[in-house]
Design an enzyme around this catalytic site. Structure first.
Site, PDB file in Angstrom:
ATOM      1  N   ARG A 186      -4.609  68.378 -20.482  1.00  0.00           N
ATOM      2  CA  ARG A 186      -4.424  67.339 -19.768  1.00  0.00           C
ATOM      3  C   ARG A 186      -6.242  66.649 -18.699  1.00  0.00           C
ATOM      4  O   ARG A 186      -6.516  65.432 -18.677  1.00  0.00           O
ATOM      5  CB  ARG A 186      -3.287  67.165 -18.835  1.00  0.00           C
ATOM      6  CG  ARG A 186      -2.102  67.106 -18.766  1.00  0.00           C
ATOM      7  CD  ARG A 186      -0.538  67.929 -17.560  1.00  0.00           C
ATOM      8  NE  ARG A 186      -1.094  67.120 -16.714  1.00  0.00           N
ATOM      9  CZ  ARG A 186      -0.095  67.437 -15.159  1.00  0.00           C
ATOM     10  NH1 ARG A 186       0.199  68.514 -15.482  1.00  0.00           N
ATOM     11  NH2 ARG A 186      -0.171  67.275 -14.495  1.00  0.00           N
ATOM     12  N   ARG A 190       2.010  73.218  -7.616  1.00  0.00           N
ATOM     13  CA  ARG A 190       3.140  72.352  -7.171  1.00  0.00           C
ATOM     14  C   ARG A 190       4.557  73.101  -7.354  1.00  0.00           C
ATOM     15  O   ARG A 190       4.718  73.271  -8.269  1.00  0.00           O
ATOM     16  CB  ARG A 190       2.562  71.522  -8.101  1.00  0.00           C
ATOM     17  CG  ARG A 190       3.200  69.915  -7.972  1.00  0.00           C
ATOM     18  CD  ARG A 190       2.829  68.685  -8.265  1.00  0.00           C
ATOM     19  NE  ARG A 190       2.613  69.162 -10.244  1.00  0.00           N
ATOM     20  CZ  ARG A 190       2.052  67.957 -10.298  1.00  0.00           C
ATOM     21  NH1 ARG A 190       1.468  66.473  -9.838  1.00  0.00           N
ATOM     22  NH2 ARG A 190       1.962  68.025 -11.358  1.00  0.00           N
ATOM     23  N   ARG A 204      -3.950  53.594 -18.006  1.00  0.00           N
ATOM     24  CA  ARG A 204      -5.095  55.574 -18.177  1.00  0.00           C
ATOM     25  C   ARG A 204      -5.487  55.477 -19.482  1.00  0.00           C
ATOM     26  O   ARG A 204      -6.638  56.275 -20.458  1.00  0.00           O
ATOM     27  CB  ARG A 204      -4.206  57.344 -17.922  1.00  0.00           C
ATOM     28  CG  ARG A 204      -3.024  57.282 -18.209  1.00  0.00           C
ATOM     29  CD  ARG A 204      -2.040  57.639 -17.465  1.00  0.00           C
ATOM     30  NE  ARG A 204      -2.416  59.504 -17.786  1.00  0.00           N
ATOM     31  CZ  ARG A 204      -1.568  59.885 -16.727  1.00  0.00           C
ATOM     32  NH1 ARG A 204      -1.225  59.127 -15.700  1.00  0.00           N
ATOM     33  NH2 ARG A 204      -1.008  60.963 -16.995  1.00  0.00           N
ATOM     34  N   LYS A 242      -1.934  61.740  -6.523  1.00  0.00           N
ATOM     35  CA  LYS A 242      -1.676  59.907  -6.699  1.00  0.00           C
ATOM     36  C   LYS A 242      -0.128  60.233  -6.341  1.00  0.00           C
ATOM     37  O   LYS A 242       0.053  59.001  -5.323  1.00  0.00           O
ATOM     38  CB  LYS A 242      -1.513  59.844  -8.648  1.00  0.00           C
ATOM     39  CG  LYS A 242      -3.228  59.654  -8.656  1.00  0.00           C
ATOM     40  CD  LYS A 242      -3.148  59.227 -10.182  1.00  0.00           C
ATOM     41  CE  LYS A 242      -2.302  60.429 -11.083  1.00  0.00           C
ATOM     42  NZ  LYS A 242      -3.804  61.360 -11.337  1.00  0.00           N
ATOM     43  N   ARG A 252       7.191  71.709 -12.856  1.00  0.00           N
ATOM     44  CA  ARG A 252       6.540  70.693 -14.215  1.00  0.00           C
ATOM     45  C   ARG A 252       6.380  72.045 -15.272  1.00  0.00           C
ATOM     46  O   ARG A 252       5.353  72.626 -15.417  1.00  0.00           O
ATOM     47  CB  ARG A 252       6.144  69.550 -14.006  1.00  0.00           C
ATOM     48  CG  ARG A 252       6.714  68.378 -13.557  1.00  0.00           C
ATOM     49  CD  ARG A 252       5.774  66.663 -12.674  1.00  0.00           C
ATOM     50  NE  ARG A 252       4.889  67.106 -14.001  1.00  0.00           N
ATOM     51  CZ  ARG A 252       3.600  66.006 -13.353  1.00  0.00           C
ATOM     52  NH1 ARG A 252       3.322  65.293 -12.428  1.00  0.00           N
ATOM     53  NH2 ARG A 252       2.932  65.445 -14.490  1.00  0.00           N
TER      54      ARG A 252
HETATM   55  P1  AP5 Z   1       0.674  65.342  -6.806  1.00  0.00           P
HETATM   56  O1  AP5 Z   1       0.308  64.780  -6.112  1.00  0.00           O
HETATM   57  O2  AP5 Z   1       1.477  65.595  -7.315  1.00  0.00           O
HETATM   58  O3  AP5 Z   1      -0.945  64.900  -7.853  1.00  0.00           O
HETATM   59  P2  AP5 Z   1      -0.886  63.763  -9.096  1.00  0.00           P
HETATM   60  O4  AP5 Z   1      -1.867  62.652  -9.017  1.00  0.00           O
HETATM   61  O5  AP5 Z   1       0.366  62.250  -8.844  1.00  0.00           O
HETATM   62  O6  AP5 Z   1      -0.809  64.266 -10.246  1.00  0.00           O
HETATM   63  P3  AP5 Z   1      -0.357  64.126 -11.682  1.00  0.00           P
HETATM   64  O7  AP5 Z   1       0.194  65.552 -12.361  1.00  0.00           O
HETATM   65  O8  AP5 Z   1       1.214  63.491 -11.557  1.00  0.00           O
HETATM   66  O9  AP5 Z   1      -0.807  63.474 -12.585  1.00  0.00           O
HETATM   67  P4  AP5 Z   1      -0.908  63.198 -13.569  1.00  0.00           P
HETATM   68  O10 AP5 Z   1      -1.842  61.650 -14.051  1.00  0.00           O
HETATM   69  O11 AP5 Z   1      -0.913  64.044 -15.196  1.00  0.00           O
HETATM   70  O12 AP5 Z   1       0.764  63.211 -14.274  1.00  0.00           O
HETATM   71  P5  AP5 Z   1       1.642  61.777 -14.703  1.00  0.00           P
HETATM   72  O13 AP5 Z   1       3.054  62.691 -14.098  1.00  0.00           O
HETATM   73  O14 AP5 Z   1       1.165  60.676 -14.076  1.00  0.00           O
HETATM   74  O15 AP5 Z   1      -0.684  66.725  -6.109  1.00  0.00           O
HETATM   75  C1  AP5 Z   1      -0.929  67.724  -6.862  1.00  0.00           C
HETATM   76  C2  AP5 Z   1      -0.988  68.980  -6.276  1.00  0.00           C
HETATM   77  O16 AP5 Z   1      -1.992  68.563  -5.513  1.00  0.00           O
HETATM   78  C3  AP5 Z   1       1.156  69.096  -5.070  1.00  0.00           C
HETATM   79  O17 AP5 Z   1       0.909  70.198  -5.894  1.00  0.00           O
HETATM   80  C4  AP5 Z   1       0.527  68.574  -4.275  1.00  0.00           C
HETATM   81  O18 AP5 Z   1       1.664  69.165  -2.714  1.00  0.00           O
HETATM   82  C5  AP5 Z   1      -1.091  68.619  -3.945  1.00  0.00           C
HETATM   83  N1  AP5 Z   1      -2.142  67.465  -2.876  1.00  0.00           N
HETATM   84  C6  AP5 Z   1      -1.565  66.213  -3.254  1.00  0.00           C
HETATM   85  N2  AP5 Z   1      -2.388  65.977  -1.883  1.00  0.00           N
HETATM   86  C7  AP5 Z   1      -2.849  67.339  -1.734  1.00  0.00           C
HETATM   87  C8  AP5 Z   1      -4.508  67.217  -0.940  1.00  0.00           C
HETATM   88  N3  AP5 Z   1      -5.172  66.610  -0.195  1.00  0.00           N
HETATM   89  N4  AP5 Z   1      -5.119  68.567  -0.307  1.00  0.00           N
HETATM   90  C9  AP5 Z   1      -4.266  69.495  -0.641  1.00  0.00           C
HETATM   91  N5  AP5 Z   1      -3.100  69.928  -1.662  1.00  0.00           N
HETATM   92  C10 AP5 Z   1      -2.902  68.426  -2.011  1.00  0.00           C
HETATM   93  O19 AP5 Z   1       1.760  62.048 -16.376  1.00  0.00           O
HETATM   94  C11 AP5 Z   1       2.070  63.007 -17.236  1.00  0.00           C
HETATM   95  C12 AP5 Z   1       2.560  62.817 -18.853  1.00  0.00           C
HETATM   96  O20 AP5 Z   1       3.117  61.894 -18.591  1.00  0.00           O
HETATM   97  C13 AP5 Z   1       0.852  62.551 -19.086  1.00  0.00           C
HETATM   98  O21 AP5 Z   1       0.736  63.743 -19.114  1.00  0.00           O
HETATM   99  C14 AP5 Z   1       1.281  61.461 -19.951  1.00  0.00           C
HETATM  100  O22 AP5 Z   1       1.433  63.198 -21.184  1.00  0.00           O
HETATM  101  C15 AP5 Z   1       2.552  60.975 -19.478  1.00  0.00           C
HETATM  102  N6  AP5 Z   1       1.983  59.923 -19.271  1.00  0.00           N
HETATM  103  C16 AP5 Z   1       1.714  59.480 -17.761  1.00  0.00           C
HETATM  104  N7  AP5 Z   1       1.100  57.641 -17.772  1.00  0.00           N
HETATM  105  C17 AP5 Z   1       1.193  57.301 -19.026  1.00  0.00           C
HETATM  106  C18 AP5 Z   1      -0.164  56.663 -19.364  1.00  0.00           C
HETATM  107  N8  AP5 Z   1      -0.461  55.955 -18.848  1.00  0.00           N
HETATM  108  N9  AP5 Z   1      -0.098  56.841 -20.640  1.00  0.00           N
HETATM  109  C19 AP5 Z   1      -0.083  57.660 -21.393  1.00  0.00           C
HETATM  110  N10 AP5 Z   1       0.904  58.434 -21.423  1.00  0.00           N
HETATM  111  C20 AP5 Z   1       0.888  58.945 -19.740  1.00  0.00           C
HETATM  112 MG    MG Z   2       2.015  62.227 -10.406  1.00  0.00          MG
END
Ligand code: AP5
Ligand code: MG
Ligand code: ZN
Length: 217
Positions: A171, A127, A88, A13, A160
């Site tokens: 997660r 990552r 989410r 994402k 992270r």
């Molecule tokens: P990346 O692009 O970083 O993936 P992502 O989908 O953004 O993954 P996140 O871990 O950021 O998602 P998340 O939803 O768990 O975390 P968030 O920060 O939102 O890519 C991942 C890896 O893959 C990278 O190394 C990249 O290089 C690689 N990659 C990408 N595309 C690729 C491809 N095509 N092929 C190969 N490799 C690839 O949330 C964190 C925390 O915050 C949550 O756990 C929660 O506690 C809190 N939080 C955030 N939003 C909310 C909400 N709405 N409600 C409640 N809690 C929330």
């Molecule tokens: Mg992300």
């Protein structure tokens, strides 16, 4: 355009959002990035969020919904936005629909990036992020030229705190239980478009564009 990016942790994402917002001239709104920035700044609200994030659990809906309500009311969101990581839970999705209805508008598209569960652990544990500009790397799939330094700004790369294997597994379970039901919710609204996220980063972007009616091939 008002777009939601949906997908499990590690689906890509953030990686796709960085490129999509440049092409579409939209603000990138990531609740995860907003919480991490608040934690770095040491606000009280952030300390509450951190206790959930470190366990791989979701931050409570009331707190998260409040943050988004304030953010999408900002003037730069008037023409649209790209939401990454929100909603989410069903409660968040319903709250978002209500916020938009109150503004006499609605979502244009929900882009669901689909990646097999087996690949996600490897993606997340490999990552690295830039402390300075937020660029996202992967030690195998998208490596920086130097393993500790950001290619674009020379900032320091870090892992992270929620990308440790045990937390990653929590997660993914939280995603299955609380977020995956949104796929059905948005299928029922007719707005869901699913794209295969298990392809090269550039190909995923082309497919996301096609789902929005754009030709970026
Ligand atoms: P990346 O692009 O970083 O993936 P992502 O989908 O953004 O993954 P996140 O871990 O950021 O998602 P998340 O939803 O768990 O975390 P968030 O920060 O939102 O890519 C991942 C890896 O893959 C990278 O190394 C990249 O290089 C690689 N990659 C990408 N595309 C690729 C491809 N095509 N092929 C190969 N490799 C690839 O949330 C964190 C925390 O915050 C949550 O756990 C929660 O506690 C809190 N939080 C955030 N939003 C909310 C909400 N709405 N409600 C409640 N809690 C929330
Ligand atoms: Mg992300
Ligand atoms: Zn950087």
């Amino acid at each position: 355009m008002k777009i939601v990016l949906l997908g499990p942790p590690g689906a890509g994402k953030g990686t796709q959002a960085e490129m999509l917002v440049k092409k579409l001239f939209l603000p990138h709104i990531s609740t995860g990035d907003m919480f991490r920035a608040a934690i770095a700044a040491g606000t009280d609200l952030a300390m509450e969020a951190k206790s959930y994030m470190d366990k791989g659990q979701l931050v409570p809906d009331a707190l998260t919904i409040g943050i988004i309500r304030d953010r999408i009311a900002q003037p730069d969101c008037r023409e649209g936005f790209l939401l990454d990581g929100f909603p989410r839970t069903l409660a968040q999705a319903e709250a978002l629909d209500q916020m938009l209805a109150d503004m006499d508008t609605e979502l244009d598209a929900v882009l669901n990036i689909s990646v097999p569960l087996d690949n996600l652990v490897t993606r997340l544990t490999g990552r690295r992020m830039c402390r300075q500009c937020g660029n996202i790397y992967h030690m195998t799939y998208n490596p920086p030229k130097d393993e500790n330094t950001c290619d674009s700004c020379n900032g320091e790369l870090y892992q992270r705190s929620d990308d440790k294997e045990e937390t990653v597994k929590n997660r993914l379970t939280v995603y299955e239980n609380q977020t995956a039901p949104l796929i059905e919710y948005y299928t029922n609204t007719g707005k869901l478009k699913t794209v295969d996220g298990d392809q090269a980063i550039g190909k995923v972007l082309v497919d996301l564009g096609a789902a929005l009616g754009q030709n970026w091939a």
